[in-house]
Design a protein around this motif. Structure first.
Motif, mmCIF file in Angstrom:
data_model
loop_
_atom_site.group_PDB
_atom_site.id
_atom_site.type_symbol
_atom_site.label_atom_id
_atom_site.label_comp_id
_atom_site.label_asym_id
_atom_site.label_seq_id
_atom_site.Cartn_x
_atom_site.Cartn_y
_atom_site.Cartn_z
ATOM 1 N N GLY A 144 7.650 -7.986 5.409
ATOM 2 C CA GLY A 144 6.870 -7.716 4.196
ATOM 3 C C GLY A 144 5.435 -8.219 4.279
ATOM 4 N N HIS A 145 5.038 -9.023 3.265
ATOM 5 C CA HIS A 145 3.635 -9.455 3.203
ATOM 6 C C HIS A 145 3.254 -10.350 4.384
ATOM 7 N N LYS A 146 4.248 -11.014 5.003
ATOM 8 C CA LYS A 146 3.907 -11.952 6.084
ATOM 9 C C LYS A 146 3.499 -11.199 7.348
ATOM 10 N N GLY A 147 4.306 -10.205 7.729
ATOM 11 C CA GLY A 147 3.942 -9.396 8.898
ATOM 12 C C GLY A 147 2.666 -8.617 8.640
ATOM 13 N N SER A 148 2.499 -8.199 7.386
ATOM 14 C CA SER A 148 1.308 -7.427 7.017
ATOM 15 C C SER A 148 0.038 -8.283 7.184
ATOM 16 N N ALA A 149 0.138 -9.552 6.797
ATOM 17 C CA ALA A 149 -1.019 -10.457 6.964
ATOM 18 C C ALA A 149 -1.318 -10.670 8.447
ATOM 19 N N LEU A 150 -0.274 -10.792 9.259
ATOM 20 C CA LEU A 150 -0.498 -10.978 10.705
ATOM 21 C C LEU A 150 -1.122 -9.723 11.314
ATOM 22 N N SER A 151 -0.668 -8.569 10.839
ATOM 23 C CA SER A 151 -1.222 -7.308 11.359
ATOM 24 C C SER A 151 -2.710 -7.199 10.997
ATOM 25 N N MET A 152 -3.047 -7.606 9.779
ATOM 26 C CA MET A 152 -4.454 -7.624 9.346
ATOM 27 C C MET A 152 -5.271 -8.553 10.250
ATOM 28 N N MET A 153 -4.681 -9.706 10.564
ATOM 29 C CA MET A 153 -5.365 -10.652 11.461
ATOM 30 C C MET A 153 -5.605 -10.014 12.826
ATOM 31 N N ALA A 187 0.841 -1.206 0.000
ATOM 32 C CA ALA A 187 0.000 0.000 0.000
ATOM 33 C C ALA A 187 0.876 1.256 0.000
ATOM 34 N N ASP A 188 0.206 2.412 -0.102
ATOM 35 C CA ASP A 188 0.936 3.688 -0.162
ATOM 36 C C ASP A 188 0.914 4.437 1.152
ATOM 37 N N ARG A 189 -0.117 4.175 1.957
ATOM 38 C CA ARG A 189 -0.299 4.998 3.146
ATOM 39 C C ARG A 189 -0.583 4.116 4.361
ATOM 40 N N PRO A 190 -0.335 4.656 5.570
ATOM 41 C CA PRO A 190 -0.550 3.834 6.770
ATOM 42 C C PRO A 190 -2.021 3.548 7.043
ATOM 43 N N LEU A 191 -2.276 2.413 7.642
ATOM 44 C CA LEU A 191 -3.637 2.028 8.027
ATOM 45 C C LEU A 191 -3.630 1.205 9.319
ATOM 46 N N PHE A 192 -2.710 0.227 9.388
ATOM 47 C CA PHE A 192 -2.659 -0.670 10.552
ATOM 48 C C PHE A 192 -1.973 0.002 11.734
ATOM 49 N N GLY A 193 -2.157 -0.625 12.906
ATOM 50 C CA GLY A 193 -1.367 -0.253 14.073
ATOM 51 C C GLY A 193 -0.115 -1.116 14.139
ATOM 52 N N THR A 194 0.633 -0.956 15.213
ATOM 53 C CA THR A 194 1.837 -1.780 15.401
ATOM 54 C C THR A 194 1.479 -3.170 15.936
ATOM 55 N N ASN A 195 0.233 -3.356 16.322
ATOM 56 C CA ASN A 195 -0.476 -4.615 16.510
ATOM 57 C C ASN A 195 0.321 -5.839 16.997
#
Ligand SMILES: NC(=O)C1=CN([C@@H]2O[C@H](COP(=O)(O)OP(=O)(O)OC[C@H]3O[C@@H](n4cnc5c(N)ncnc54)[C@H](OP(=O)(O)O)[C@@H]3O)[C@@H](O)[C@H]2O)C=CC1
Ligand SMILES: O=C(O)C1=NCCCC1
Length: 343
Positions: A235-244, A159-167
Protein backbone atom coordinates in the motif's frame (compact mmCIF):
# COMPACT_ATOMS: atom_id res chain seq x y z
CA UNK A 1 10.81 -17.80 -22.53
CA UNK A 2 10.21 -18.44 -18.86
CA UNK A 3 11.33 -20.72 -16.04
CA UNK A 4 11.93 -24.26 -17.32
CA UNK A 5 8.69 -26.14 -16.72
CA UNK A 6 8.53 -29.60 -15.17
CA UNK A 7 6.92 -31.05 -18.30
CA UNK A 8 8.94 -29.65 -21.21
CA UNK A 9 12.01 -31.47 -22.51
CA UNK A 10 15.09 -29.74 -21.21
CA UNK A 11 18.82 -29.49 -21.81
CA UNK A 12 21.75 -28.44 -19.67
CA UNK A 13 24.40 -25.82 -20.42
CA UNK A 14 27.42 -24.63 -18.51
CA UNK A 15 27.47 -20.97 -17.42
CA UNK A 16 30.25 -20.27 -19.93
CA UNK A 17 28.33 -21.91 -22.77
CA UNK A 18 25.25 -19.83 -21.99
CA UNK A 19 27.30 -16.62 -21.80
CA UNK A 20 28.88 -17.39 -25.16
CA UNK A 21 25.48 -18.13 -26.77
CA UNK A 22 23.95 -14.91 -25.42
CA UNK A 23 27.02 -12.94 -26.49
CA UNK A 24 26.49 -14.14 -30.07
CA UNK A 25 22.88 -12.96 -29.94
CA UNK A 26 23.81 -9.49 -28.72
CA UNK A 27 26.60 -9.14 -31.28
CA UNK A 28 24.33 -10.30 -34.09
CA UNK A 29 21.81 -7.61 -33.14
CA UNK A 30 24.17 -4.69 -33.15
CA UNK A 31 25.99 -4.33 -29.84
CA UNK A 32 29.70 -3.76 -29.37
CA UNK A 33 31.78 -6.66 -28.05
CA UNK A 34 32.05 -5.00 -24.61
CA UNK A 35 28.28 -4.52 -24.34
CA UNK A 36 27.59 -8.05 -25.60
CA UNK A 37 29.88 -9.56 -22.96
CA UNK A 38 28.50 -7.40 -20.16
CA UNK A 39 24.82 -8.13 -20.92
CA UNK A 40 25.45 -11.82 -21.64
CA UNK A 41 27.17 -12.33 -18.27
CA UNK A 42 24.42 -10.40 -16.49
CA UNK A 43 21.59 -12.33 -18.11
CA UNK A 44 23.27 -15.74 -17.77
CA UNK A 45 23.95 -14.95 -14.10
CA UNK A 46 20.25 -14.27 -13.53
CA UNK A 47 19.30 -17.53 -15.23
CA UNK A 48 21.93 -19.45 -13.22
CA UNK A 49 20.59 -17.98 -9.97
CA UNK A 50 16.99 -18.88 -10.80
CA UNK A 51 16.01 -15.22 -11.30
CA UNK A 52 13.93 -16.33 -14.28
CA UNK A 53 11.97 -13.10 -14.78
CA UNK A 54 15.28 -11.47 -15.77
CA UNK A 55 17.16 -14.39 -17.30
CA UNK A 56 16.91 -15.72 -20.85
CA UNK A 57 13.19 -14.86 -20.81
CA UNK A 58 14.35 -11.28 -21.51
CA UNK A 59 16.44 -12.06 -24.60
CA UNK A 60 13.67 -11.61 -27.22
CA UNK A 61 12.92 -8.23 -25.60
CA UNK A 62 16.56 -7.19 -25.83
CA UNK A 63 16.62 -8.25 -29.48
CA UNK A 64 13.41 -6.48 -30.49
CA UNK A 65 14.60 -3.35 -28.67
CA UNK A 66 17.97 -3.38 -30.43
CA UNK A 67 16.24 -3.98 -33.77
CA UNK A 68 13.87 -1.07 -33.15
CA UNK A 69 16.71 1.44 -32.85
CA UNK A 70 15.41 2.55 -29.42
CA UNK A 71 18.72 1.83 -27.68
CA UNK A 72 22.32 2.26 -28.82
CA UNK A 73 23.99 -1.11 -28.39
CA UNK A 74 27.37 0.42 -29.21
CA UNK A 75 27.13 3.40 -26.84
CA UNK A 76 30.37 4.36 -25.11
CA UNK A 77 29.57 5.64 -21.60
CA UNK A 78 31.11 8.96 -20.58
CA UNK A 79 32.25 9.00 -16.95
CA UNK A 80 32.26 12.36 -15.15
CA UNK A 81 34.29 12.95 -11.96
CA UNK A 82 31.79 15.39 -10.43
CA UNK A 83 32.93 15.80 -6.81
CA UNK A 84 34.85 14.01 -4.06
CA UNK A 85 31.94 11.65 -3.41
CA UNK A 86 30.03 11.85 -6.66
CA UNK A 87 30.51 10.18 -10.04
CA UNK A 88 28.09 10.61 -12.94
CA UNK A 89 27.83 8.69 -16.20
CA UNK A 90 26.05 9.55 -19.40
CA UNK A 91 25.23 6.10 -20.77
CA UNK A 92 24.66 7.61 -24.23
CA UNK A 93 21.25 5.97 -24.66
CA UNK A 94 22.96 2.64 -24.07
CA UNK A 95 22.53 -0.02 -21.40
CA UNK A 96 23.07 0.79 -17.73
CA UNK A 97 25.34 -2.18 -16.96
CA UNK A 98 28.25 -1.12 -19.23
CA UNK A 99 27.89 2.40 -17.80
CA UNK A 100 28.26 1.01 -14.28
CA UNK A 101 31.23 -1.09 -15.37
CA UNK A 102 32.93 1.98 -16.85
CA UNK A 103 32.43 4.08 -13.71
CA UNK A 104 33.12 1.31 -11.19
CA UNK A 105 36.87 1.85 -10.60
CA UNK A 106 36.41 5.58 -9.88
CA UNK A 107 33.34 4.90 -7.71
CA UNK A 108 35.21 2.36 -5.58
CA UNK A 109 38.27 4.62 -5.29
CA UNK A 110 36.07 7.47 -4.04
CA UNK A 111 34.10 5.24 -1.66
CA UNK A 112 37.32 3.92 -0.14
CA UNK A 113 38.85 7.36 0.26
CA UNK A 114 35.78 9.37 1.40
CA UNK A 115 33.90 6.50 3.06
CA UNK A 116 30.92 6.95 0.76
CA UNK A 117 30.36 7.67 -2.93
CA UNK A 118 27.39 8.06 -5.22
CA UNK A 119 27.12 6.97 -8.84
CA UNK A 120 24.44 8.64 -10.94
CA UNK A 121 23.75 6.93 -14.28
CA UNK A 122 21.51 8.73 -16.77
CA UNK A 123 20.37 8.30 -20.37
CA UNK A 124 20.41 4.56 -19.71
CA UNK A 125 18.34 1.40 -20.20
CA UNK A 126 18.04 -1.23 -17.45
CA UNK A 127 16.22 -4.43 -18.41
CA UNK A 128 17.71 -6.76 -15.85
CA UNK A 129 17.75 -7.88 -12.23
CA UNK A 130 19.36 -5.32 -9.92
CA UNK A 131 21.24 -7.61 -7.51
CA UNK A 132 24.12 -8.20 -10.00
CA UNK A 133 24.82 -4.46 -9.75
CA UNK A 134 25.29 -4.50 -5.96
CA UNK A 135 26.43 -7.98 -4.93
CA UNK A 136 30.01 -7.66 -6.28
CA UNK A 137 30.64 -4.63 -4.03
CA UNK A 138 29.81 -6.70 -0.94
CA UNK A 139 32.33 -9.37 -2.01
CA UNK A 140 34.88 -6.53 -1.85
CA UNK A 141 33.84 -5.57 1.69
CA UNK A 142 31.65 -2.62 0.65
CA UNK A 143 27.99 -1.89 1.34
CA UNK A 144 25.96 -0.99 -1.78
CA UNK A 145 22.45 0.24 -2.42
CA UNK A 146 20.97 0.77 -5.87
CA UNK A 147 17.66 1.91 -7.32
CA UNK A 148 16.43 2.07 -10.89
CA UNK A 149 13.12 3.29 -12.28
CA UNK A 150 11.33 1.65 -15.19
CA UNK A 151 8.14 2.40 -17.15
CA UNK A 152 4.72 3.62 -16.09
CA UNK A 153 2.69 0.59 -15.00
CA UNK A 154 2.11 1.05 -11.24
CA UNK A 155 -0.75 3.06 -9.69
CA UNK A 156 0.53 5.17 -6.76
CA UNK A 157 -1.36 4.29 -3.56
CA UNK A 158 -4.55 6.36 -3.45
CA UNK A 159 -4.40 7.33 -7.16
CA UNK A 160 -6.60 6.25 -10.08
CA UNK A 161 -4.10 5.70 -12.84
CA UNK A 162 -0.56 4.35 -13.26
CA UNK A 163 2.44 6.65 -13.03
CA UNK A 164 5.36 4.85 -11.34
CA UNK A 165 7.51 2.05 -12.67
CA UNK A 166 8.09 -1.26 -10.91
CA UNK A 167 11.17 0.52 -9.50
CA UNK A 168 13.36 -2.04 -7.70
CA UNK A 169 15.67 -1.47 -4.74
CA UNK A 170 18.71 -3.69 -4.21
CA UNK A 171 21.03 -3.79 -1.21
CA UNK A 172 24.21 -5.75 -0.52
CA UNK A 173 26.35 -5.94 2.63
CA UNK A 174 29.37 -8.08 3.52
CA UNK A 175 28.97 -10.79 6.15
CA UNK A 176 31.78 -12.61 7.97
CA UNK A 177 31.97 -16.33 7.14
CA UNK A 178 29.02 -16.24 4.80
CA UNK A 179 27.65 -14.98 1.53
CA UNK A 180 26.91 -11.25 1.53
CA UNK A 181 23.44 -10.20 2.69
CA UNK A 182 21.62 -9.20 -0.49
CA UNK A 183 18.04 -8.34 -1.25
CA UNK A 184 16.56 -7.10 -4.50
CA UNK A 185 12.87 -6.30 -4.75
CA UNK A 186 10.46 -4.50 -7.01
CA UNK A 187 8.42 -1.86 -5.21
CA UNK A 188 5.37 -3.12 -7.11
CA UNK A 189 3.43 -6.04 -5.63
CA UNK A 190 4.92 -8.19 -8.42
CA UNK A 191 7.55 -7.58 -11.08
CA UNK A 192 6.24 -6.89 -14.58
CA UNK A 193 8.31 -9.83 -15.84
CA UNK A 194 6.50 -12.23 -13.52
CA UNK A 195 3.13 -10.96 -14.78
CA UNK A 196 4.28 -11.71 -18.35
CA UNK A 197 5.42 -15.19 -17.32
CA UNK A 198 2.08 -15.91 -15.60
CA UNK A 199 0.20 -14.68 -18.69
CA UNK A 200 2.24 -16.98 -20.91
CA UNK A 201 1.60 -19.97 -18.64
CA UNK A 202 -2.12 -19.15 -18.34
CA UNK A 203 -1.85 -18.85 -14.53
CA UNK A 204 -3.81 -16.54 -12.24
CA UNK A 205 -1.89 -14.15 -9.96
CA UNK A 206 -2.37 -14.01 -6.19
CA UNK A 207 -4.92 -11.36 -5.13
CA UNK A 208 -3.79 -7.75 -4.64
CA UNK A 209 -1.25 -7.52 -7.46
CA UNK A 210 -3.07 -5.38 -10.01
CA UNK A 211 -6.14 -3.86 -11.58
CA UNK A 212 -7.83 -4.14 -14.98
CA UNK A 213 -8.45 -1.34 -17.48
CA UNK A 214 -11.44 -0.19 -15.41
CA UNK A 215 -9.36 0.02 -12.24
CA UNK A 216 -11.02 -3.08 -10.77
CA UNK A 217 -8.92 -5.62 -8.86
CA UNK A 218 -8.01 -8.59 -11.05
CA UNK A 219 -5.96 -11.75 -10.81
CA UNK A 220 -5.80 -12.10 -14.59
CA UNK A 221 -2.25 -11.20 -15.76
CA UNK A 222 -3.51 -10.48 -19.30
CA UNK A 223 -6.00 -7.94 -17.96
CA UNK A 224 -3.12 -6.21 -16.14
CA UNK A 225 -0.89 -6.22 -19.24
CA UNK A 226 -3.64 -5.15 -21.64
CA UNK A 227 -4.77 -1.78 -20.31
CA UNK A 228 -4.60 -2.57 -16.61
CA UNK A 229 -1.84 -1.77 -14.11
CA UNK A 230 0.08 -3.04 -11.11
CA UNK A 231 -0.23 -1.94 -7.48
CA UNK A 232 2.66 -1.03 -5.17
CA UNK A 233 3.58 -3.63 -2.55
CA UNK A 234 2.40 -2.81 0.96
CA UNK A 235 0.00 0.00 0.00
CA UNK A 236 1.22 3.47 0.98
CA UNK A 237 4.60 2.11 2.16
CA UNK A 238 5.65 0.56 -1.14
CA UNK A 239 4.20 3.58 -2.92
CA UNK A 240 6.45 5.92 -0.90
CA UNK A 241 9.49 3.78 -1.71
CA UNK A 242 8.57 3.79 -5.39
CA UNK A 243 8.31 7.60 -5.27
CA UNK A 244 11.77 7.69 -3.67
CA UNK A 245 13.14 5.53 -6.47
CA UNK A 246 11.75 7.93 -9.10
CA UNK A 247 13.45 10.82 -7.29
CA UNK A 248 16.82 9.12 -6.80
CA UNK A 249 17.05 7.24 -10.11
CA UNK A 250 15.66 10.00 -12.32
CA UNK A 251 15.57 13.45 -10.68
CA UNK A 252 18.97 13.04 -9.03
CA UNK A 253 20.71 11.49 -12.03
CA UNK A 254 19.21 13.59 -14.84
CA UNK A 255 17.43 10.52 -16.25
CA UNK A 256 13.77 10.23 -17.26
CA UNK A 257 10.98 9.57 -14.81
CA UNK A 258 9.12 6.37 -15.67
CA UNK A 259 6.37 8.44 -17.31
CA UNK A 260 8.66 10.71 -19.32
CA UNK A 261 9.70 8.64 -22.31
CA UNK A 262 7.60 7.60 -25.26
CA UNK A 263 8.60 4.46 -27.12
CA UNK A 264 5.55 4.35 -29.36
CA UNK A 265 7.56 5.38 -32.42
CA UNK A 266 9.84 2.39 -31.88
CA UNK A 267 7.72 -0.74 -32.25
CA UNK A 268 9.42 -3.60 -30.40
CA UNK A 269 11.09 -1.29 -27.86
CA UNK A 270 10.89 -2.82 -24.37
CA UNK A 271 13.72 -1.28 -22.34
CA UNK A 272 12.86 1.66 -20.07
CA UNK A 273 14.96 4.77 -20.89
CA UNK A 274 15.56 6.11 -17.41
CA UNK A 275 18.36 6.40 -14.82
CA UNK A 276 19.97 4.50 -11.96
CA UNK A 277 21.58 5.50 -8.69
CA UNK A 278 24.14 3.58 -6.64
CA UNK A 279 25.43 4.47 -3.19
CA UNK A 280 28.58 2.66 -2.06
CA UNK A 281 29.83 2.81 1.53
CA UNK A 282 33.14 1.62 2.94
CA UNK A 283 32.14 0.24 6.36
CA UNK A 284 35.75 0.15 7.53
CA UNK A 285 35.43 3.95 7.91
CA UNK A 286 32.57 3.61 10.40
CA UNK A 287 32.48 3.71 14.18
CA UNK A 288 35.07 1.12 15.01
CA UNK A 289 33.08 -2.09 14.93
CA UNK A 290 33.77 -4.75 12.33
CA UNK A 291 30.74 -4.44 10.06
CA UNK A 292 30.99 -7.95 8.59
CA UNK A 293 31.13 -9.42 12.12
CA UNK A 294 28.05 -7.37 13.06
CA UNK A 295 26.26 -8.69 9.94
CA UNK A 296 27.12 -12.21 11.01
CA UNK A 297 25.75 -11.54 14.50
CA UNK A 298 22.50 -10.12 13.12
CA UNK A 299 22.00 -13.19 10.94
CA UNK A 300 22.84 -15.49 13.87
CA UNK A 301 20.17 -13.78 15.96
CA UNK A 302 17.65 -13.99 13.10
CA UNK A 303 18.28 -17.71 12.79
CA UNK A 304 17.98 -17.92 16.57
CA UNK A 305 14.38 -16.69 16.43
CA UNK A 306 13.45 -19.31 13.88
CA UNK A 307 14.27 -17.70 10.53
CA UNK A 308 14.99 -20.34 7.91
CA UNK A 309 15.45 -18.23 4.77
CA UNK A 310 17.37 -15.03 4.27
CA UNK A 311 16.91 -12.98 1.11
CA UNK A 312 19.50 -14.32 -1.31
CA UNK A 313 19.54 -17.87 0.16
CA UNK A 314 17.38 -19.26 -2.64
CA UNK A 315 19.57 -17.63 -5.31
CA UNK A 316 22.72 -19.04 -3.77
CA UNK A 317 21.19 -22.51 -3.61
CA UNK A 318 20.27 -22.22 -7.29
CA UNK A 319 23.76 -20.92 -8.09
CA UNK A 320 25.48 -23.81 -6.32
CA UNK A 321 23.22 -26.31 -8.05
CA UNK A 322 23.84 -24.74 -11.47
CA UNK A 323 27.59 -24.61 -10.86
CA UNK A 324 27.55 -28.34 -10.09
CA UNK A 325 24.98 -29.59 -12.58
CA UNK A 326 24.73 -26.85 -15.23
CA UNK A 327 21.91 -24.47 -16.14
CA UNK A 328 18.71 -26.16 -17.25
CA UNK A 329 16.77 -24.65 -20.17
CA UNK A 330 13.67 -25.85 -22.02
CA UNK A 331 14.66 -27.27 -25.40
CA UNK A 332 12.23 -24.85 -27.00
CA UNK A 333 13.84 -21.89 -25.25
CA UNK A 334 17.30 -23.06 -26.28
CA UNK A 335 16.15 -23.51 -29.88
CA UNK A 336 14.84 -19.94 -29.85
CA UNK A 337 18.14 -18.63 -28.46
CA UNK A 338 20.10 -20.53 -31.14
CA UNK A 339 17.81 -19.11 -33.78
CA UNK A 340 18.38 -15.58 -32.49
CA UNK A 341 22.12 -16.27 -32.50
CA UNK A 342 21.89 -17.47 -36.11
CA UNK A 343 23.40 -20.90 -35.35
N1 LIG B 1 15.29 -3.45 -14.19
C1 LIG B 1 14.11 -3.09 -13.75
O1 LIG B 1 13.63 -2.02 -14.05
C2 LIG B 1 13.35 -4.00 -12.85
C3 LIG B 1 13.89 -5.18 -12.39
N2 LIG B 1 13.20 -5.95 -11.51
C4 LIG B 1 13.82 -7.17 -11.01
O2 LIG B 1 12.88 -8.19 -10.84
C5 LIG B 1 13.38 -9.14 -9.91
C6 LIG B 1 12.27 -9.73 -9.12
O3 LIG B 1 11.76 -8.78 -8.20
P1 LIG B 1 10.65 -9.23 -7.15
O4 LIG B 1 9.62 -10.05 -7.82
O5 LIG B 1 10.22 -8.08 -6.35
O6 LIG B 1 11.49 -10.23 -6.24
P2 LIG B 1 10.97 -11.31 -5.18
O7 LIG B 1 9.71 -10.85 -4.55
O8 LIG B 1 10.98 -12.65 -5.81
O9 LIG B 1 12.15 -11.31 -4.11
C7 LIG B 1 12.50 -10.13 -3.47
C8 LIG B 1 13.60 -10.37 -2.46
O10 LIG B 1 13.06 -11.07 -1.35
C9 LIG B 1 13.74 -12.31 -1.16
N3 LIG B 1 12.73 -13.27 -0.78
C10 LIG B 1 11.70 -13.74 -1.51
N4 LIG B 1 10.95 -14.59 -0.79
C11 LIG B 1 11.51 -14.65 0.44
C12 LIG B 1 11.22 -15.36 1.64
N5 LIG B 1 10.16 -16.16 1.73
N6 LIG B 1 12.02 -15.18 2.70
C13 LIG B 1 13.10 -14.36 2.63
N7 LIG B 1 13.44 -13.66 1.53
C14 LIG B 1 12.65 -13.82 0.45
C15 LIG B 1 14.39 -12.62 -2.47
O11 LIG B 1 15.54 -13.45 -2.29
P3 LIG B 1 15.89 -14.62 -3.34
O12 LIG B 1 16.33 -13.92 -4.59
O13 LIG B 1 16.94 -15.44 -2.70
O14 LIG B 1 14.62 -15.39 -3.56
C16 LIG B 1 14.74 -11.23 -2.99
O15 LIG B 1 15.93 -10.75 -2.46
C17 LIG B 1 14.45 -8.39 -9.13
O16 LIG B 1 15.71 -8.94 -9.48
C18 LIG B 1 14.37 -6.96 -9.62
O17 LIG B 1 15.59 -6.26 -9.66
C19 LIG B 1 11.97 -5.59 -11.05
C20 LIG B 1 11.41 -4.43 -11.47
C21 LIG B 1 12.01 -3.56 -12.45
O1 LIG C 1 10.06 -6.93 -14.31
C1 LIG C 1 9.97 -5.69 -14.36
O2 LIG C 1 9.15 -5.07 -13.66
C2 LIG C 1 10.84 -4.96 -15.30
N1 LIG C 1 11.94 -5.49 -15.66
C3 LIG C 1 12.87 -4.96 -16.61
C4 LIG C 1 12.60 -3.54 -16.92
C5 LIG C 1 11.16 -3.21 -16.97
C6 LIG C 1 10.43 -3.63 -15.73
Amino acid sequence: MSAPSDHAASCTLSFDALVSLLEKIFLRHGTSTEVARCLAENCAGAERDGAHSHGVFRIPGYVSTLNSGWVNGKAVPVVEDVASGFVAVDAGNGFAQPALAAARPLLVEKARSAGIAVLAIRNSHHFAALWPDVEPFAYEGLVALSVVNSMTCVVPHGADRPLFGTNPIAFAAPRADGEPIVFDLATSAIAHGDVQIAARKGELLPPGMGVDSLGQPTRDPKAILEGGALLPFGGHKGSALSMMVELLAAALTGGNFSFEFDWNNHPGAKTPWTGQLLIVIDPSKSAGQDFAERSRELVRQMHGVGLRRLPGDRRHRERSKANEQGIILDEQALAQLRDLAGI
